[in-house]
Design a protein around this motif. Sequence first.
Motif, short mmCIF file in Angstrom:
data_model
loop_
_atom_site.label_atom_id
_atom_site.label_comp_id
_atom_site.label_asym_id
_atom_site.label_seq_id
_atom_site.Cartn_x
_atom_site.Cartn_y
_atom_site.Cartn_z
N THR A 102 -101.69 -49.70 -44.53
CA THR A 102 -100.83 -49.02 -45.49
C THR A 102 -101.64 -48.15 -46.44
O THR A 102 -101.28 -46.99 -46.72
N THR A 103 -102.74 -48.68 -46.96
CA THR A 103 -103.59 -47.93 -47.89
C THR A 103 -104.19 -46.70 -47.21
O THR A 103 -104.18 -45.60 -47.77
N ARG A 148 -102.25 -54.44 -45.25
CA ARG A 148 -102.61 -53.77 -46.50
C ARG A 148 -103.61 -52.63 -46.26
O ARG A 148 -103.48 -51.55 -46.83
N ARG A 195 -101.44 -40.54 -40.74
CA ARG A 195 -99.98 -40.51 -40.68
C ARG A 195 -99.53 -40.00 -39.32
O ARG A 195 -100.13 -39.10 -38.76
N GLU A 207 -103.09 -45.16 -44.50
CA GLU A 207 -102.03 -44.22 -44.12
C GLU A 207 -101.56 -43.40 -45.32
O GLU A 207 -101.32 -42.20 -45.19
N ASN A 208 -101.48 -44.03 -46.48
CA ASN A 208 -101.05 -43.30 -47.68
C ASN A 208 -102.15 -42.43 -48.26
O ASN A 208 -101.87 -41.44 -48.92
N GLY A 209 -103.41 -42.79 -48.02
CA GLY A 209 -104.51 -42.05 -48.62
C GLY A 209 -105.06 -40.91 -47.79
O GLY A 209 -105.63 -39.97 -48.33
#
Length: 135
Positions: A88-89, A85, A98, A91-93
Amino acid sequence: MSNWSSDQEVDEIVEEEVDSIVEEIQYNYTHPKIPPAPIIRRVHINRDRKEGHTRLWNDYFSDNPTYTNTMFRRRFRMNKPLFIRIVTTIENGFPYFRQRRDATGRLGLSALQKCPSAIHMIAYRCSADAVDEYL
């Protein structure tokens, strides 16, 4: 005999040509050409980033991981779902985390490689060189 109307015209043409040559020599002497800086190419060291990601994935995140959940918790100081979690958070933020290609077209490090290193550096106040196991 001659196409020139007078010797004076010839003298003027020659004098103009000599003047232009002298001006060019003076200009080149006062403004020397600076050779361009040599291009220094860096040596590429293949660090097998993809292989590092594959090892990390196979060791901890595959369907049949090399290490158990207990070993994951001991190594990363958190359980696996929480870690996934967080990755993922982050990487997306944040675009830095990325995976993307560098200027030469080679893939960079994955988020699974960057996040544990960043967390380790923050938690233990150590340098990036100390956390390059999967990098």
